[in-house]
Enzyme design. Structure first.
Site, PDB file in Angstrom:
ATOM      1  N   HIS A 141       0.900  -1.032  -0.059  1.00 28.60           N
ATOM      2  CA  HIS A 141      -0.488   0.059  -0.012  1.00 28.60           C
ATOM      3  C   HIS A 141       1.036   0.979   0.142  1.00 28.60           C
ATOM      4  CE1 HIS A 141      -3.991  -2.096  -0.039  1.00 28.60           C
ATOM      5  NE2 HIS A 141      -3.474  -3.040   1.515  1.00 28.60           N
ATOM      6  N   ASP A 178      -2.779 -11.084  -2.747  1.00 28.66           N
ATOM      7  CA  ASP A 178      -3.324  -9.989  -1.152  1.00 28.66           C
ATOM      8  C   ASP A 178      -5.189  -9.161  -1.301  1.00 28.66           C
ATOM      9  OD1 ASP A 178      -2.841  -8.621   1.133  1.00 28.66           O
ATOM     10  OD2 ASP A 178      -3.667  -7.760   1.376  1.00 28.66           O
TER      11      ASP A 178
END
Length: 330
Positions: A141, A178
């Protein structure tokens, strides 16, 4: 017990060498007593590898610190300075609503990024065919100039950029399974045709990105809540695998998040360990076909501790079971 999976020296057979890279600093980074991204995650992985016997088949390494030059390939200089400057002497400093630094976080983040650099060096030198980086904090992220989603430096992006710059590769695959979209990796590499970024993720869901992508080197596959094994495998087979085959990567890198597991209450997908074994096997096949077997995998999410330990174990088990590359026993 999986002790039988340890590489055995049968004359004429191939042995896959697996590097397992971690560092003590990862156990010191904490973001509060009830934060899901906690040191116990690595403890659960270690316990499972020990109880299964897989730990004995791995080559263990301590991750080095990433150097500033490694970080500068994917992050802005001013952002790196902000992260360094935010490191507290005590207590917690919050960089966003769920991403905090304690006095040990900066060191852990540097070693987490350094693990990816070391892993790339090991597989490119032929000292390992596969590498798994058991790291925290995670990285996918982290954007070029923004920390978020428990992430500070984008570990896999640092490793991929190192492969391009230091080893002269022209095509690197980053595969991200993910449950959350790897917005940071897309922010860094979107439009860079040396990198193919493939991501599956629950949508709509945090970080609420990935559905308006126009970059030709990005294959985003949003999945609705309650997506099960069959739909996940069909999506990967339909969208990821043809793109990977067309790209012919020279190195396969994996953002290995295990929070799409049915037992993980951080999200609402319904995957099982067998699905992580399946996707790992498919990526091993592509690595063998195009990349001389080279794979670097780095831990991202996964917060149900039992499911995380089991999922990482089957992920690594697939690395060991794929024996078409490696050293030949005498």
């Amino acid at each position: 017990m999986w002790l039988r999976l340890q590489p055995s020296c049968i004359p004429g057979t191939k042995i896959v060498s697996i590097a397992y890279i971690t560092h003590p600093s990862f156990m010191l980074h904490e973001m509060g007593a009830h934060h899901p991204e906690q040191p116990a995650r690595l403890g659960a992985i270690n316990d499972r590898l020990l109880s299964s016997g897989l730990n004995m088949a791995l080559h263990h390494y301590d991750a080095p610190r990433a150097e500033r030059e490694h970080l500068l390939r994917v992050h802005d200089a001013a952002y790196i300075d902000r992260v360094f400057g935010a490191s507290p002497r005590e207590g917690l400093t919050w960089l966003d609503g769920d991403t905090a630094m304690n006095p040990y976080t900066l060191e852990a983040a540097l070693h987490a990024a350094g693990a990816a650099v070391q892993a790339v060096d090991l597989v490119m030198a032929g000292d390992a065919q596969r590498a798994f980086c058991a790291v925290r904090p995670p990285g996918h992220h982290a954007e070029r100039a923004r920390a978020m989603g428990f992430c500070f430096f984008n570990n896999v992006a640092v490793g991929a950029a190192h492969a391009l710059a230091a080893h002269g590769l022209e095509r690197v695959l980053i595969a991200d399974f993910d449950v959350h979209h790897g917005n940071g990796t897309e922010d860094i590499f979107g439009g860079d045709e040396r990198v193919l970024f493939c991501s599956t993720f629950q949508h709509p869901f945090y970080p609420h990105s990935g559905c308006d992508t126009r970059a030709p080197n990005v294959v985003n596959v949003p999945l609705p809540a309650q997506t099960d094994s069959g739909a996940f495998r069909e999506a990967v087979s339909t969208y990821w695998l043809p793109a990977i085959d067309a790209f012919e990567p020279q190195l396969v890198m994996i953002s290995a998040g295990f929070d799409a597991h049915v037992e993980d209450d951080m999200a609402n997908l319904r995957l099982h360990e067998r699905d992580y074994a399946w996707i790992t096997r498919k990526l091993c096949e592509r690595a063998d076909r195009y990349a001389e077997g080279r794979i670097v995998s780095s831990l991202e999410g996964g917060y149900a501790l039992g499911a995380l330990g089991r999922s990482v174990a089957v992920h690594i088990k697939e690395f060991l079971e794929d024996r078409r590359d490696g050293m030949t026993c005498p």
